[in-house]
Design a protein around this motif. Sequence first.
Motif, PDB file in Angstrom:
ATOM      1  N   SER A   1       0.817  -1.220   0.000  1.00  9.94           N
ATOM      2  CA  SER A   1       0.000   0.000   0.000  1.00  9.94           C
ATOM      3  C   SER A   1       0.845   1.263   0.000  1.00  9.94           C
ATOM      4  CB  SER A   1      -0.899   0.002   1.236  1.00  9.94           C
ATOM      5  OG  SER A   1      -0.144   0.402   2.381  1.00  9.94           O
ATOM      6  N   LEU A   2       2.128   1.146   0.306  1.00 14.07           N
ATOM      7  CA  LEU A   2       2.975   2.347   0.378  1.00 14.07           C
ATOM      8  C   LEU A   2       3.276   2.918  -0.995  1.00 14.07           C
ATOM      9  CD1 LEU A   2       5.539   1.198   3.116  1.00 14.07           C
ATOM     10  CD2 LEU A   2       3.597   2.743   3.407  1.00 14.07           C
ATOM     11  N   GLY A   3       3.118   2.067  -2.011  1.00 14.67           N
ATOM     12  CA  GLY A   3       3.382   2.555  -3.356  1.00 14.67           C
ATOM     13  C   GLY A   3       4.844   2.774  -3.666  1.00 14.67           C
ATOM     14  N   ILE A   4       5.732   2.140  -2.911  1.00 13.01           N
ATOM     15  CA  ILE A   4       7.172   2.241  -3.169  1.00 13.01           C
ATOM     16  C   ILE A   4       7.747   0.825  -3.193  1.00 13.01           C
ATOM     17  CG2 ILE A   4       7.388   4.511  -2.068  1.00 13.01           C
ATOM     18  CD1 ILE A   4       8.449   3.063   0.430  1.00 13.01           C
ATOM     19  N   PRO A   5       8.920   0.640  -3.773  1.00 10.57           N
ATOM     20  CA  PRO A   5       9.520  -0.696  -3.723  1.00 10.57           C
ATOM     21  C   PRO A   5       9.845  -1.080  -2.287  1.00 10.57           C
ATOM     22  CG  PRO A   5      10.695   0.750  -5.262  1.00 10.57           C
ATOM     23  CD  PRO A   5       9.746   1.607  -4.510  1.00 10.57           C
ATOM     24  N   VAL A   6       9.376  -2.257  -1.879  1.00  8.23           N
ATOM     25  CA  VAL A   6       9.646  -2.729  -0.516  1.00  8.23           C
ATOM     26  C   VAL A   6      10.280  -4.110  -0.570  1.00  8.23           C
ATOM     27  CG1 VAL A   6       8.666  -3.286   1.740  1.00  8.23           C
ATOM     28  CG2 VAL A   6       7.635  -1.463   0.357  1.00  8.23           C
ATOM     29  N   LYS A   7      11.314  -4.314   0.232  1.00  7.37           N
ATOM     30  CA  LYS A   7      11.912  -5.643   0.356  1.00  7.37           C
ATOM     31  C   LYS A   7      11.793  -6.078   1.809  1.00  7.37           C
ATOM     32  CE  LYS A   7      15.269  -5.262  -3.378  1.00  7.37           C
ATOM     33  NZ  LYS A   7      16.667  -5.472  -3.779  1.00  7.37           N
ATOM     34  N   TYR A   8      11.842  -7.375   2.006  1.00  8.37           N
ATOM     35  CA  TYR A   8      11.609  -7.909   3.345  1.00  8.37           C
ATOM     36  C   TYR A   8      12.755  -8.790   3.804  1.00  8.37           C
ATOM     37  CZ  TYR A   8       6.914  -6.356   2.281  1.00  8.37           C
ATOM     38  OH  TYR A   8       5.840  -5.589   1.931  1.00  8.37           O
ATOM     39  N   VAL A   9      12.908  -8.825   5.139  1.00  9.96           N
ATOM     40  CA  VAL A   9      13.762  -9.819   5.770  1.00  9.96           C
ATOM     41  C   VAL A   9      12.971 -10.390   6.932  1.00  9.96           C
ATOM     42  CG1 VAL A   9      15.913 -10.281   7.013  1.00  9.96           C
ATOM     43  CG2 VAL A   9      15.861  -8.520   5.212  1.00  9.96           C
ATOM     44  N   CYS A  10      12.706 -11.705   6.892  1.00 12.01           N
ATOM     45  CA  CYS A  10      12.018 -12.334   8.005  1.00 12.01           C
ATOM     46  C   CYS A  10      13.097 -12.917   8.925  1.00 12.01           C
ATOM     47  CB  CYS A  10      11.110 -13.456   7.501  1.00 12.01           C
ATOM     48  SG  CYS A  10      10.399 -14.424   8.837  1.00 12.01           S
ATOM     49  N   LEU A  11      13.204 -12.393  10.118  1.00 12.34           N
ATOM     50  CA  LEU A  11      14.286 -12.806  10.996  1.00 12.34           C
ATOM     51  C   LEU A  11      14.105 -14.217  11.530  1.00 12.34           C
ATOM     52  CD1 LEU A  11      14.743  -9.505  13.029  1.00 12.34           C
ATOM     53  CD2 LEU A  11      16.224 -10.396  11.227  1.00 12.34           C
ATOM     54  N   VAL A  12      15.169 -14.982  11.457  1.00 19.19           N
ATOM     55  CA  VAL A  12      15.233 -16.287  12.090  1.00 19.19           C
ATOM     56  C   VAL A  12      16.540 -16.315  12.884  1.00 19.19           C
ATOM     57  CG1 VAL A  12      13.844 -17.488  10.356  1.00 19.19           C
ATOM     58  CG2 VAL A  12      16.318 -17.253  10.022  1.00 19.19           C
ATOM     59  N   ASP A  13      16.677 -17.304  13.764  1.00 15.60           N
ATOM     60  CA  ASP A  13      17.747 -17.214  14.752  1.00 15.60           C
ATOM     61  C   ASP A  13      19.109 -17.745  14.336  1.00 15.60           C
ATOM     62  OD1 ASP A  13      15.903 -17.696  17.900  1.00 15.60           O
ATOM     63  OD2 ASP A  13      15.938 -16.071  16.433  1.00 15.60           O
ATOM     64  N   TYR A  14      19.156 -18.893  13.700  1.00 12.43           N
ATOM     65  CA  TYR A  14      20.422 -19.630  13.658  1.00 12.43           C
ATOM     66  C   TYR A  14      21.042 -19.751  12.272  1.00 12.43           C
ATOM     67  CZ  TYR A  14      19.154 -20.597  18.450  1.00 12.43           C
ATOM     68  OH  TYR A  14      18.804 -20.456  19.765  1.00 12.43           O
ATOM     69  N   ALA A  15      22.246 -20.339  12.256  1.00 11.18           N
ATOM     70  CA  ALA A  15      23.057 -20.351  11.049  1.00 11.18           C
ATOM     71  C   ALA A  15      22.341 -20.908   9.847  1.00 11.18           C
ATOM     72  CB  ALA A  15      24.345 -21.114  11.289  1.00 11.18           C
ATOM     73  N   ASN A  16      21.508 -21.932  10.025  1.00 12.02           N
ATOM     74  CA  ASN A  16      20.735 -22.409   8.896  1.00 12.02           C
ATOM     75  C   ASN A  16      19.258 -22.584   9.215  1.00 12.02           C
ATOM     76  OD1 ASN A  16      20.666 -22.828   6.180  1.00 12.02           O
ATOM     77  ND2 ASN A  16      20.999 -25.032   6.294  1.00 12.02           N
ATOM     78  N   SER A  17      18.744 -21.686  10.036  1.00 12.27           N
ATOM     79  CA  SER A  17      17.301 -21.704  10.305  1.00 12.27           C
ATOM     80  C   SER A  17      16.548 -21.492   8.996  1.00 12.27           C
ATOM     81  CB  SER A  17      16.931 -20.581  11.274  1.00 12.27           C
ATOM     82  OG  SER A  17      17.527 -20.786  12.530  1.00 12.27           O
ATOM     83  N   ARG A  18      17.056 -20.587   8.198  1.00 12.05           N
ATOM     84  CA  ARG A  18      16.398 -20.306   6.931  1.00 12.05           C
ATOM     85  C   ARG A  18      16.434 -21.534   6.030  1.00 12.05           C
ATOM     86  NH1 ARG A  18      15.004 -15.802   3.705  1.00 12.05           N
ATOM     87  NH2 ARG A  18      14.378 -16.712   1.703  1.00 12.05           N
ATOM     88  N   GLY A  19      17.567 -22.181   5.999  1.00  9.91           N
ATOM     89  CA  GLY A  19      17.700 -23.386   5.178  1.00  9.91           C
ATOM     90  C   GLY A  19      16.792 -24.507   5.658  1.00  9.91           C
ATOM     91  N   ALA A  20      16.580 -24.590   6.972  1.00 10.53           N
ATOM     92  CA  ALA A  20      15.703 -25.631   7.493  1.00 10.53           C
ATOM     93  C   ALA A  20      14.292 -25.420   6.966  1.00 10.53           C
ATOM     94  CB  ALA A  20      15.719 -25.606   9.017  1.00 10.53           C
ATOM     95  N   SER A  21      13.841 -24.170   6.943  1.00 12.62           N
ATOM     96  CA  SER A  21      12.511 -23.871   6.401  1.00 12.62           C
ATOM     97  C   SER A  21      12.499 -24.047   4.897  1.00 12.62           C
ATOM     98  CB  SER A  21      12.105 -22.433   6.725  1.00 12.62           C
ATOM     99  OG  SER A  21      11.751 -22.304   8.077  1.00 12.62           O
ATOM    100  N   ASP A  22      13.476 -23.471   4.233  1.00  9.27           N
ATOM    101  CA  ASP A  22      13.523 -23.533   2.766  1.00  9.27           C
ATOM    102  C   ASP A  22      13.507 -24.980   2.269  1.00  9.27           C
ATOM    103  OD1 ASP A  22      15.719 -20.662   1.899  1.00  9.27           O
ATOM    104  OD2 ASP A  22      13.686 -20.772   2.734  1.00  9.27           O
ATOM    105  N   MET A  23      14.165 -25.870   2.996  1.00 12.20           N
ATOM    106  CA  MET A  23      14.266 -27.254   2.564  1.00 12.20           C
ATOM    107  C   MET A  23      13.086 -28.099   3.048  1.00 12.20           C
ATOM    108  SD  MET A  23      16.818 -27.499   0.609  1.00 12.20           S
ATOM    109  CE  MET A  23      17.145 -25.826   0.097  1.00 12.20           C
ATOM    110  N   GLY A  24      12.119 -27.439   3.679  1.00 13.92           N
ATOM    111  CA  GLY A  24      10.890 -28.156   4.011  1.00 13.92           C
ATOM    112  C   GLY A  24      10.949 -29.026   5.238  1.00 13.92           C
ATOM    113  N   LEU A  25      11.734 -28.670   6.230  1.00 12.95           N
ATOM    114  CA  LEU A  25      11.683 -29.415   7.498  1.00 12.95           C
ATOM    115  C   LEU A  25      10.461 -28.908   8.269  1.00 12.95           C
ATOM    116  CD1 LEU A  25      15.422 -29.547   8.679  1.00 12.95           C
ATOM    117  CD2 LEU A  25      14.060 -31.358   7.661  1.00 12.95           C
ATOM    118  N   LEU A  26       9.308 -29.061   7.646  1.00  9.98           N
ATOM    119  CA  LEU A  26       8.064 -28.516   8.172  1.00  9.98           C
ATOM    120  C   LEU A  26       6.982 -29.565   8.014  1.00  9.98           C
ATOM    121  CD1 LEU A  26       8.482 -25.060   6.399  1.00  9.98           C
ATOM    122  CD2 LEU A  26       8.573 -25.419   8.868  1.00  9.98           C
TER     123      LEU A  26
END
Lengths: 434, 690, 166
Positions: free
Chosen positions: B469-494
């Motif tokens: 709604s801001l009408g400007i380019p927006v980028k995001y970072v969703c914070l996670v805690d650990y060295a490969n927390s992001r990789g755990a989600s990305d690789m589907g440990l869900l």
Amino acid sequence: MLHPEPHPAEVLLLTRRFRLPDSASIETYLGTQGYEGFRKALTMAPEEIIEEVKKSNLRGRGGAGFPTGLKWSFVPRSSPKPKYIVANADEGEPGTCKDRLLMQYDPHSLLEGMLIAARAVGACAGYIYVRGEYRYLIDILEQAIEEARRHGFLGRNILGSGMDFDIYTHSGAGSYECGEETALLESLEGKRGTPRLRPPFPATSGAFGCPTVLNNVETFCAVPPILLHGGLAFAELGTPKNGGTRLFAISGHVNRPGVYELPMGFNLLRMIHDVAGGVRGGRKLKAVIPGGSSCPVLRAEECDLAMDFDCVARAGSMLGSGGVIVMDETTCMVRAATRILRFYAHESCGFCTPCREGTHWLAQILARLHRGEGRREDIDLIGDIARKMLGRTFCPLGDAAAMPAMSFVEKFREEFEAHLEGKPCPYEEVAVHA
Amino acid sequence: MPERIRLSIDGRDVEVEPGTLVIEAARRVGVKIPSFCYYEGLSLAGACRMCLVEVEKMPKLQTACTLVATPGMVVRTETPQVSEARRAMVEFLLTNHPLDCPVCDKGGECELQDMAFRYGAAESRYVEAKYHVPEQRWSPVVYYDRPRCILCYRCVRVCAEGMGVGALGVINRGGRSEIAPNRGDHLECDECGACIDICPVGALTSGMYRYHTRPWEMNHVGTVCAFCSNGCKTTLGVYHNRIIRGNNRDRSGLNDEFLCIKGRYAADFPHHAERLSTPLIRRDGELRAASWAEALALVETRLREARARGAPIGIIGSNHTTNEENYYLQKLARRGLMTPHLDHQRTGDVAALMAALQGRQGTLATVGDLYTARAVLAAGADLAQQHPLLSWQIRANWRHHQARVYVVSEGPVREDRYAARSVRVAPGDELEGVLSLGEELRREPELVIVFGDSIQGEAVGRLVAFGDSLGIPVKYVCLVDYANSRGASDMGLLPDLGPGYQPVETPGMALQEMLECADLAALWVVGANPLAGRSGRPAGFLLVQDLFLTETARMADVVLPAASAYEKDGTVTNVCGEVQRVRRAVTVAGTKTDLEIFGLLARRLGLDAGPASWEAVLREIAGCVPGYDLPVEALMAGAPLQVRAPAGAAASRRGVIRSARDTLFTSGTLGRYASILGQVREAPGALYRG
Amino acid sequence: MRFSDETEARLERLMAGCPPGNKRSALVPMLLFIQDEVGAVTPEVVQEVCSRLEVSPLEVEEVVSYYSMLRRQPAGRYHLQICTNISCMLVGGAELFEHACRKLGIGHRGVTEDGLFSLEEVECIGACCWAPALIVNYDYHHNVTPEAFDRLIEQLRRHDSSSGER
């Protein structure tokens, strides 16, 4: 502190009120055309004021001798930032004790000079940075400021002109380096007295990051007469490009040490032998430092010299702060050099490598040499170290230490050699009993 | 377009933007002018005078680090006069410098040594007494030796400007000047060691590394820090198979020279005395050492039993294992063991973000973006404590580019000091805080939004809608805690999402449900400690593979000793989705990498999950995981590459997402085994103290 | 901490001169004015200054250690600062200092046992034309011969004992 009568050779312009009873009071000031220069300035355009100062050929009286009018013209009047006037009353240069007299005997002339500067650049506030030791002068200045405020010369809508300007005193706490423009500003802002990178210069970014006019006390005190009598009249008192008179503090081995107001270009030998009453005890002149300890020393035969910035520079030294230090034949040049370098080592702020290490090293070598523990190579080492500092330090303190070191060794080399091989200082006995 | 400036340096023509310093211009034509005090990214000093150069038409030598290039300038950086001046500066520095080279840590990587070699002045003419004061210990991390200090002020500036802490100052005057810590005789700070690494000489040395070895005796291995999710590259110094130190002085990776205490000094956990080095099997109620064959055989038996019964097998993956390990595990689980019960300790709702972005490109910020974006908003995190690299980047962005920083947090944070706006909210109200900034954010040309775990679930969707709604380019970072927390989600440990956040046909149990499940036949815990703080153990057979005997491992039936992140190769994904190569630096006898263990078990169970080699698995990932279609060779060479937001992503509807709220001095279970983290006075640290 | 009315008034005038948002600029004079009353910059003084000016102890430390008039230990009731720089040295400043050391039985930065006098060899104090010179606290004394020095000491002693209050 004043001789009962001025010397006939003196031209009493800045010092004209000194011997008046109650000279510091605003009543005395107003009774002697006080604040008339400022009133005149109020009728002039800022550019006209600056033009008048330029015409006067007034050059900074603190030591550097930079043309004052030119300095003021660098302030961007149209800048939205507030502007400041800062008076350098740090007066720490050894041999210099003139600003002290101006503040003690004619404080209003300093205030008026700052007011005129404020009018010229559109400043809203001024600070007088006074060295910590000059506490009694802070009290005198504050009294004068109070008087000026009560009489409407400071505060809001001064004399109905719409100009707002006030002045505050600000104490130092023991640092020679705080006499350097940008180090002073750092101290004014509550920090260590280390100098700043230039550019930007204080004219564009000075006190609190704002455009600032920063001048020596004596420089400001010369401004009211310039406005009053015109820049040309001031210029004509001196020599080409060196306008006006200046206060010379003559100290050391003279019969009548004191502060004398003399025209720029006055002869140094005449200063010593006539104005200051000659070398004490009828002794022979040996050496003179013409403008404070930072200047290269002159041998007696080099002293037939017109005392203005350009002539002294051509003679290989500097007019500096006008602190004339006279040394007679009983003076040990090695001792003098040692004491001077000890001063710079003590005062070096320590920020940059060559000054921090160089002043300390020079002081140590000289002390050892004077003690009789010098080696032959030390004499050339002194010059070498000094040359390696010269022009390479962050601020001029490095040069101020290097130049005396170089000049003493260069011009009195035989004295340094006489201290070698454990020989006792040939002057020790004499100096003690002088 | 401002006109570029042409000048000549050592006869070479160079064109630069207005405002460029001569020292920088020189670098562009490959001329490296020496300097101690000048350091890219920090304010100018002009104190050391090493960078003096000759400039035509200027009578005195000029410091290249403070001189701005002007049109037609002619600069000479190596002339007899310049060499003599530099030599003089080195000589000045050496007058009071102690002859410590034989015992000084910095020997061999000392810039003063380098300058002395290059310009001479090694033989001193100084015969006076040196000014000596004893060395000081300012903290378990930082030691200061005044005689060695050349007063270049890099440490003072990197601490005040780079880190935003300002724990170092300069006291006394002249030759007595020295660096001083903020508490008089000790430091209270982030203990990051930036001051130590930036020191050109051995004046500042670290408690962890001092007197251990010489730089040329170590093997240097570039890898990614094993602790938080920021993904700092750290070069580990390995001596006789022990990690002695970490630093990033070569300024490679996405972290420039930033590292925190964990990246620099916490790399000793692999060698902790309590490190598991043999498998353990529970016999008569006690865990006893066993051979790999025994242990694996037992696991095989139990898992076969469970599968035969058709009873649920739960798998809890790790925040620390590599992408390859995570991918292989979920493949083994879903297609091998045919179990849908897969999860890990989730610390941020990445899935919800991917679902909201639906594959739109240019919506995920990199670490680099935090340095260049005109505006950055940090919501629901104490970045300086929890994500120090991100904090560093934002702060540098503000310092160098006057970026506008916005903060929404439950308490004071370091960013407050330079934020355009700081909004305090009650915990949980972070999204409301963000929405309240709409008017101001709208006026920004662009924005990066960094958000913590308090914005999760449907709140993430609302956040992205707000961004739109801001009408400007927006980028995001969703914070996670650990060295490969992001990789755990990305690789589907869900439980309900496979690799790339693609919904699975049959969702399984989430972590908490597995722990509560009374029918659970087996629980396989990889590099996680879900039972910490719980009294009862889960039903069924408990297999744990980990580095240490954690609370969970203590309850296990079988414990397998696994390798740490510093002992394997593979890739990990940082909080911004940047994939980086990790490299094996040391080996700990008796351990196996998690991937090896998976492979061995797969073979025993007769399951085909593909070759258990990280290169093969990485290629498979690049070939089929949405968002991960990246050039594999580049990744293997070590380049950080950002994944794409995957199309078709769904949010997870199961389980708990909760940040562990670590500080600079804690990092889950792993952090307990790094000796320095417990030693420093500031530990365990606190969030939201400013 | 609260200081005497006189000191507080001086501090107030000082603060009035600070531009808005620049409290720190009062730091150097504030430390000196407080030291004048308290005798030294003690840890308590540092804390007080930190809270009044919103600066950190490290920032205060950086400043206190730089300026030579600021001290951590109290001086005597009469702090004698004798210049031995070049202009004073030429007319006996160094000898005056040595005489002072002998007379008082203390050296540079020393304090007499009764706490009455302290001595400091200082750099140029701006009295070059009236040398040898010294400062007692903030009062200038010019053309000080060893005899004049002895008279000064006696005077200060008498003044101190007659003023009664301690």
